[in-house]
Structure formats: C-alpha cells, structure tokens
Scaffold this motif. Structure first.
Motif: not given
Lengths: 140, 105
Positions: B35-37, B47-54, B97-101
């Motif tokens: 979903l994030a991807y 940021p959603m890419l980082y959330i997805a990988i996370g 990081y995704g939430l912070w960037m």
C-alpha cells in the motif's frame, strides 16, 4: 430517486438542518442548498457519472458514451458535481502536450436523516487507502 | 473425568500452530508495505518509499531470513537472533526517517 427529490422539497418547506461533523464522515456544511443536491441526484445522467467514476477514473468522452448524452451535457453535470465536491479531476499528461482529465469520485454514500429539526444530509467519502496513507504520513 | 481442552492439545501441536501463525503478521506487513509503495508510485511521495521498505523489513523479511539462517547456513541461535535484529532496526529507522523527512511539493 423520486423519494430523494421529494425529500428535497420537504426540506425546502421545513427547516434544513445542517449536521455536525462525525468521525469519518463529512457533513453537508459545504452544501449551500440541499434541495439542489437532491435535484442533481434526481438526474439519471449524474447518477451514471457517479457510478462509472466509482468503478474507475473516466474521461468526459467515456462518460458521454456510458450515459448516452453529449459531452457538453457531461461537462455541465461534472461542473455541478464538482461544486458539491462529489467528483475530483486528475490531469493526465499526454506526450503530444495536450492534457486530458480523468474524473473520479470518492463518494461512499449520501444519507438523509429525518429529525424533529428537519432533514440532515450527511455525505460520507472513502478515499483510496494509498491516498489516506500518504496524508497520514505527510500530514497534508 | 472431563478432559479440559488444554490437555487434548499437546505441546508439539501448539508449537506448530504458533510457528505457522508467524505467517499472519508477514501477510499483513506485506499488504501495508505494498500500500505504501502504491502511494509512493501514485503520489510521487518519497517518504512513502521509506515507509514501504521499513514495513517490509520489520514485518516481512525476518521469517524467510530466519529459515535461511537456520536451515541453509545452520547458524547457532544466539548469532541468528542478533542477525535478525538488523533488518528490524533498519526498518524501524527507515519508518522514522520517512516520517521525519521534509515533504517536497
């Protein structure tokens, strides 16, 4: 659909009650006249547009084919639907430089409640999960 | 004498059920990651890419890694557990990081 129009007329005669915001739903505060909304939904072409754009994003030409009406009619209906925030448009860039628009609805339901104060219209929307996730993260 | 349900399930079955249930968070984690991807692709939101990988690192990759470490590389449990913490920490760090960037419009 007749009942909706009728309800709109009743609302016109009685008091039009504007609902409070509830969790997950957006109420009618943006709707200037509920009668016109009921009127709009009484139109078959408008309902076809909503059904088709619910299935997948559609261009005005596709909508014109589905509803069996001319494109200018579709554009007029779309304009009115946009006034109530019932459809959104996505601009699709095309290689030859001429963009076209795809229309989409996130409408989930329109609820008409009768109370002693009159009729209350509640519009509920369900955005795509990916968009909600992005909003949750980006806070936009 | 009445048998209580606990007596009728032996510990071996219970262990198997518990191991199989590891698949549930994996599937849900994969769903959230996907979903994030999708959100990253559709909204061009980095940021959603980082959330997805996370999410994939935290919830999805650990069980397959554990299987590889145990049966292919035959690592001792202590080493295995330490190694499995790496994707977990990395994934949580990426979500943070995704939430912070900053968001770029």
């Amino acid at each position: 659909m007749a009942s909706l129009t009728e309800a709109g007329q009743k609302a016109q005669n009685g008091t039009t009650y504007i609902g409070k915001t509830r969790d997950g739903t957006r109420t009618v505060s943006g709707v200037r006249d509920p009668e016109a909304l009921a009127d709009l939904l009484g139109d078959e072409c408008t309902r076809t547009i909503l059904v088709e754009t619910k299935k997948e994003p559609c261009s005005a030409a596709e909508l014109s084919d589905c509803a069996g009406v001319s494109e200018p009619t579709v554009y007029r209906r779309l304009e009115r639907l946009r006034e109530y925030d019932l459809v959104t448009e996505d601009i699709q860039p095309v290689t030859d430089g001429k963009n076209y628009k795809l229309y989409r609805t996130d409408l989930d339901g329109i609820e008409l409640d009768l109370s002693e104060d009159g009729f209350e219209i509640t519009i509920s929307r369900r955005k795509r999960m990916a968009d909600r996730f992005t909003q949750f993260v980006e806070g936009s | 004498m009445l048998d209580t349900p606990l007596q009728s399930i032996d510990l071996e079955t219970l262990r198997t059920i518990r191991q199989v249930s590891e698949v549930i968070p994996m599937i849900i984690g994969l769903g959230i990651g996907y979903l994030a991807y999708t959100a990253y692709r559709q909204n061009q939101s980095r940021p959603m890419l980082y959330i997805a990988i996370g999410f994939i690192l935290v919830l999805f990759v650990q069980a397959p890694l554990a299987l590889i470490f145990t049966y292919v590389l035959e690592l001792p449990t202590a080493v295995l557990n330490s190694l499995l913490q790496i994707p977990e920490f990395t994934g949580l760090g990426l979500i943070l990081y995704g939430l912070w960037m900053p968001r770029r419009d």
